[in-house]
Design a protein around this motif. Structure first.
Motif, PDB file in Angstrom:
ATOM      1  N   PRO A 181      41.462  34.772  49.451  1.00  0.00           N
ATOM      2  CA  PRO A 181      42.784  34.500  48.800  1.00  0.00           C
ATOM      3  C   PRO A 181      42.659  33.993  47.408  1.00  0.00           C
ATOM      4  O   PRO A 181      43.509  34.253  46.397  1.00  0.00           O
ATOM      5  CB  PRO A 181      43.489  33.872  49.917  1.00  0.00           C
ATOM      6  CG  PRO A 181      42.806  34.033  51.180  1.00  0.00           C
ATOM      7  CD  PRO A 181      41.427  34.331  50.875  1.00  0.00           C
ATOM      8  N   VAL A 182      41.857  32.870  47.348  1.00  0.00           N
ATOM      9  CA  VAL A 182      41.844  31.891  46.167  1.00  0.00           C
ATOM     10  C   VAL A 182      41.098  32.927  45.143  1.00  0.00           C
ATOM     11  O   VAL A 182      41.549  32.937  43.840  1.00  0.00           O
ATOM     12  CB  VAL A 182      41.068  30.969  46.144  1.00  0.00           C
ATOM     13  CG1 VAL A 182      40.749  30.207  45.001  1.00  0.00           C
ATOM     14  CG2 VAL A 182      41.691  29.736  47.145  1.00  0.00           C
ATOM     15  N   PHE A 183      40.269  33.718  45.459  1.00  0.00           N
ATOM     16  CA  PHE A 183      39.605  34.792  44.486  1.00  0.00           C
ATOM     17  C   PHE A 183      40.466  35.697  43.732  1.00  0.00           C
ATOM     18  O   PHE A 183      40.544  36.002  42.593  1.00  0.00           O
ATOM     19  CB  PHE A 183      38.449  35.187  45.123  1.00  0.00           C
ATOM     20  CG  PHE A 183      36.988  34.582  45.040  1.00  0.00           C
ATOM     21  CD1 PHE A 183      36.827  33.466  44.639  1.00  0.00           C
ATOM     22  CD2 PHE A 183      35.738  34.983  45.788  1.00  0.00           C
ATOM     23  CE1 PHE A 183      35.587  32.773  44.523  1.00  0.00           C
ATOM     24  CE2 PHE A 183      34.692  34.292  45.670  1.00  0.00           C
ATOM     25  CZ  PHE A 183      34.669  33.103  45.176  1.00  0.00           C
ATOM     26  N   GLU A 184      40.980  36.187  44.818  1.00  0.00           N
ATOM     27  CA  GLU A 184      42.185  37.157  44.399  1.00  0.00           C
ATOM     28  C   GLU A 184      43.226  36.733  43.451  1.00  0.00           C
ATOM     29  O   GLU A 184      43.494  37.170  42.384  1.00  0.00           O
ATOM     30  CB  GLU A 184      42.751  37.938  45.588  1.00  0.00           C
ATOM     31  CG  GLU A 184      41.989  38.835  46.504  1.00  0.00           C
ATOM     32  CD  GLU A 184      42.433  39.369  47.961  1.00  0.00           C
ATOM     33  OE1 GLU A 184      43.748  38.867  48.129  1.00  0.00           O
ATOM     34  OE2 GLU A 184      41.982  40.226  48.152  1.00  0.00           O
ATOM     35  N   HIS A 185      43.856  35.586  43.935  1.00  0.00           N
ATOM     36  CA  HIS A 185      44.705  34.934  42.897  1.00  0.00           C
ATOM     37  C   HIS A 185      44.150  34.561  41.744  1.00  0.00           C
ATOM     38  O   HIS A 185      44.832  34.775  40.538  1.00  0.00           O
ATOM     39  CB  HIS A 185      45.248  33.655  43.789  1.00  0.00           C
ATOM     40  CG  HIS A 185      46.030  32.765  42.938  1.00  0.00           C
ATOM     41  ND1 HIS A 185      47.545  32.888  42.631  1.00  0.00           N
ATOM     42  CD2 HIS A 185      45.684  31.492  42.372  1.00  0.00           C
ATOM     43  CE1 HIS A 185      47.860  31.851  41.885  1.00  0.00           C
ATOM     44  NE2 HIS A 185      46.826  31.052  41.474  1.00  0.00           N
ATOM     45  N   GLU A 186      42.893  33.950  41.495  1.00  0.00           N
ATOM     46  CA  GLU A 186      42.389  33.578  40.397  1.00  0.00           C
ATOM     47  C   GLU A 186      42.064  34.589  39.421  1.00  0.00           C
ATOM     48  O   GLU A 186      42.292  34.568  38.163  1.00  0.00           O
ATOM     49  CB  GLU A 186      41.081  32.535  40.417  1.00  0.00           C
ATOM     50  CG  GLU A 186      41.663  31.330  41.097  1.00  0.00           C
ATOM     51  CD  GLU A 186      40.666  30.213  41.009  1.00  0.00           C
ATOM     52  OE1 GLU A 186      40.863  29.016  41.054  1.00  0.00           O
ATOM     53  OE2 GLU A 186      39.209  30.394  40.817  1.00  0.00           O
ATOM     54  N   VAL A 187      41.337  35.853  40.053  1.00  0.00           N
ATOM     55  CA  VAL A 187      41.215  36.991  39.133  1.00  0.00           C
ATOM     56  C   VAL A 187      42.468  37.315  38.299  1.00  0.00           C
ATOM     57  O   VAL A 187      42.478  37.853  37.216  1.00  0.00           O
ATOM     58  CB  VAL A 187      40.364  38.106  39.983  1.00  0.00           C
ATOM     59  CG1 VAL A 187      40.342  39.412  39.209  1.00  0.00           C
ATOM     60  CG2 VAL A 187      39.104  37.647  40.253  1.00  0.00           C
ATOM     61  N   ALA A 188      43.440  37.649  39.170  1.00  0.00           N
ATOM     62  CA  ALA A 188      44.734  38.046  38.560  1.00  0.00           C
ATOM     63  C   ALA A 188      45.166  37.164  37.296  1.00  0.00           C
ATOM     64  O   ALA A 188      45.726  37.686  36.326  1.00  0.00           O
ATOM     65  CB  ALA A 188      45.759  38.169  39.727  1.00  0.00           C
ATOM     66  N   MET A 189      45.063  35.907  37.724  1.00  0.00           N
ATOM     67  CA  MET A 189      45.477  34.877  36.592  1.00  0.00           C
ATOM     68  C   MET A 189      44.581  34.957  35.508  1.00  0.00           C
ATOM     69  O   MET A 189      45.047  34.851  34.181  1.00  0.00           O
ATOM     70  CB  MET A 189      45.573  33.327  37.296  1.00  0.00           C
ATOM     71  CG  MET A 189      45.758  32.301  36.373  1.00  0.00           C
ATOM     72  SD  MET A 189      44.278  31.794  35.297  1.00  0.00           S
ATOM     73  CE  MET A 189      43.506  31.151  36.992  1.00  0.00           C
ATOM     74  N   GLN A 190      43.362  34.953  35.713  1.00  0.00           N
ATOM     75  CA  GLN A 190      42.353  35.022  34.650  1.00  0.00           C
ATOM     76  C   GLN A 190      42.487  36.293  33.905  1.00  0.00           C
ATOM     77  O   GLN A 190      42.360  36.258  32.621  1.00  0.00           O
ATOM     78  CB  GLN A 190      40.884  34.835  35.040  1.00  0.00           C
ATOM     79  CG  GLN A 190      40.801  33.627  36.079  1.00  0.00           C
ATOM     80  CD  GLN A 190      39.513  33.447  36.805  1.00  0.00           C
ATOM     81  OE1 GLN A 190      38.915  34.387  37.215  1.00  0.00           O
ATOM     82  NE2 GLN A 190      39.491  32.427  37.492  1.00  0.00           N
ATOM     83  N   GLN A 191      42.626  37.308  34.565  1.00  0.00           N
ATOM     84  CA  GLN A 191      42.883  38.595  33.818  1.00  0.00           C
ATOM     85  C   GLN A 191      44.230  38.615  32.686  1.00  0.00           C
ATOM     86  O   GLN A 191      44.041  39.146  31.515  1.00  0.00           O
ATOM     87  CB  GLN A 191      42.818  39.841  34.703  1.00  0.00           C
ATOM     88  CG  GLN A 191      41.554  40.198  35.284  1.00  0.00           C
ATOM     89  CD  GLN A 191      41.892  41.124  36.414  1.00  0.00           C
ATOM     90  OE1 GLN A 191      42.976  41.585  36.923  1.00  0.00           O
ATOM     91  NE2 GLN A 191      40.965  41.920  36.726  1.00  0.00           N
ATOM     92  N   GLU A 192      45.357  38.134  33.427  1.00  0.00           N
ATOM     93  CA  GLU A 192      46.466  37.832  32.619  1.00  0.00           C
ATOM     94  C   GLU A 192      46.115  36.847  31.430  1.00  0.00           C
ATOM     95  O   GLU A 192      46.553  37.035  30.333  1.00  0.00           O
ATOM     96  CB  GLU A 192      47.545  37.565  33.717  1.00  0.00           C
ATOM     97  CG  GLU A 192      48.775  37.216  32.943  1.00  0.00           C
ATOM     98  CD  GLU A 192      50.093  36.920  33.834  1.00  0.00           C
ATOM     99  OE1 GLU A 192      51.112  36.611  33.287  1.00  0.00           O
ATOM    100  OE2 GLU A 192      50.031  36.737  35.072  1.00  0.00           O
TER     101      GLU A 192
END
Length: 389
Positions: free
Chosen positions: A94-105
């Protein structure tokens, strides 16, 4: 502003000096020891964009390009763009998915990866227990000491006055700032405090209560190993490792979330740390017999909320008054080396244009004094996104 005095010749202080010199500011940089002689020289050298907050991700976009540019221009310094793989279990997904979306943005080139792709990235990495990861191909590592001395040489060529072996004994933060040293007094327009784990003590010379705490982290270098690996962080075990140029592995974290005295702490790695790192190497890499070539402990510096303090500080957290002649660049939470280019740019922008580059880093952000705050290591995932747990 025509002159700045920077206290501290680690990667942060030297970057501040170099960025100011590039804006035609005369700079004097002071250090009681020598460049990269303390915290910077003990850093692990990781350079990565996979951080927990958008402002930090954006800062790393600038820093990575800065490292790459210096590497291209100077044959003494090399940025090794190996990519950076974080691995974890379903507990970390869950943290990986959240952070990847944020980092890509926020503009980072990073993606979620599954075990099949991880095997293609680092075939020698054992994925026992691993079910998910994140990967940023532009990340990597560099030698912090070489970066700092290379940048300092460039800054001196631009006119920066570097004074090693100079101890600061007093700071006048008023309208006509000055720095008193064991070699005399320097009249200046602004004092930039970039003294790493000593920043609280240096700031106190100017009457400033800076909310930072030093804490201890450990690392080791193994004997040469016959594996093909770049840079990896095992988020479940909270251990990172990367290739060293001499053929071994640099392995680390070993963070102690307790305050340390920067003048009186153990610089030797603990036995428990060495044993845990040995187990991790055995678990993650089929490297055969691996010995320890060197091991040590250095200091990182924490803030109450995990964000750096970069800008004009109040005399005390939550206070309304602040000195006209002081800026700080401290509390980088163990990520000082890799963020040093962005910190240097932020200080230069503030002093030359009166512009705060990263609002999360503003030292005036606290509404009240945080008191005796807890230290939190920033590479780990635990506690970073409470709504996902």
């Amino acid at each position: 502003m025509t002159h700045a005095t920077v206290i501290g010749a680690g990667s942060i202080g030297v970057s501040v000096a170099a960025h100011l010199a590039n804006r035609d500011v005369d700079v004097t940089i002071l250090d009681r020891g020598y460049a990269a002689g303390e915290t910077t020289g003990k850093a692990g050298g990781l350079i990565f964009s996979q951080l927990h907050e958008p402002s930090d991700v954006r800062a790393m976009d600038y820093s990575i390009e800065y490292f790459r540019s210096l590497s291209d221009d100077d044959n003494h310094f090399t940025f090794h763009q190996t990519g950076f793989l974080r691995v974890g279990t379903e507990a970390e997904r869950p943290v990986f998915e959240h952070e990847v979306a944020m980092q890509q943005e926020a503009g980072a080139d990073v993606r979620l990866v599954e075990p099949d792709e991880m095997r293609s990235i680092y075939p020698d990495l054992s994925l026992d227990g691993v079910t998910v990861g994140t990967y940023a191909p532009a990340d990597g590592y560099a030698d912090p000491h070489t970066f700092t001395t290379t940048l300092l040489a460039d800054a001196e060529a631009d006119g920066v006055d570097y004074r090693p072996g100079t101890s600061v004994t007093d700071i006048d933060p008023g309208d006509s700032p000055s720095v008193t040293t064991d070699e005399g007094t320097i009249e200046t327009d602004v004092v930039a405090i970039a003294a790493g784990p000593w920043s609280h003590r240096v700031a106190s010379l100017a009457g400033i209560d800076l909310p930072v705490k030093p804490y201890r982290a450990q690392a080791l270098v193994t004997t040469p190993v016959d594996v093909d690996i770049g840079t990896v962080y095992d988020a479940h075990e909270e251990v990172y490792f990367r290739r060293e140029q001499e053929g071994g592995l640099l392995v680390g974290d070993g963070t102690e979330e307790v305050e340390s005295d920067p003048d009186d702490y153990s610089q030797r790695a603990d036995f428990d740390f060495l044993a845990k790192m040995s187990d991790t190497i055995d678990h993650r890499l089929s490297a055969g017999e691996v010995g320890v070539q060197n091991a040590w402990a250095g200091l990182c510096t924490a803030t109450p909320d995990g964000h750096p303090l970069v800008g004009r500080p109040p005399f005390e957290p939550g206070g309304a008054s602040r000195p006209n002649g002081v800026v700080v660049a401290a509390g980088l939470q163990g990520h000082g080396f890799m963020r040093s280019p962005a910190v240097g740019r932020a200080v230069a922008a503030l002093l030359c244009n009166d512009r705060q580059t990263y609002s999360d880093w503003d030292p005036t952000r606290f509404d009240a004094h945080p008191g005796d705050f807890e230290i939190e290591e920033m590479l780990k995932l635990e506690g970073k996104h409470h709504h996902l747990r």
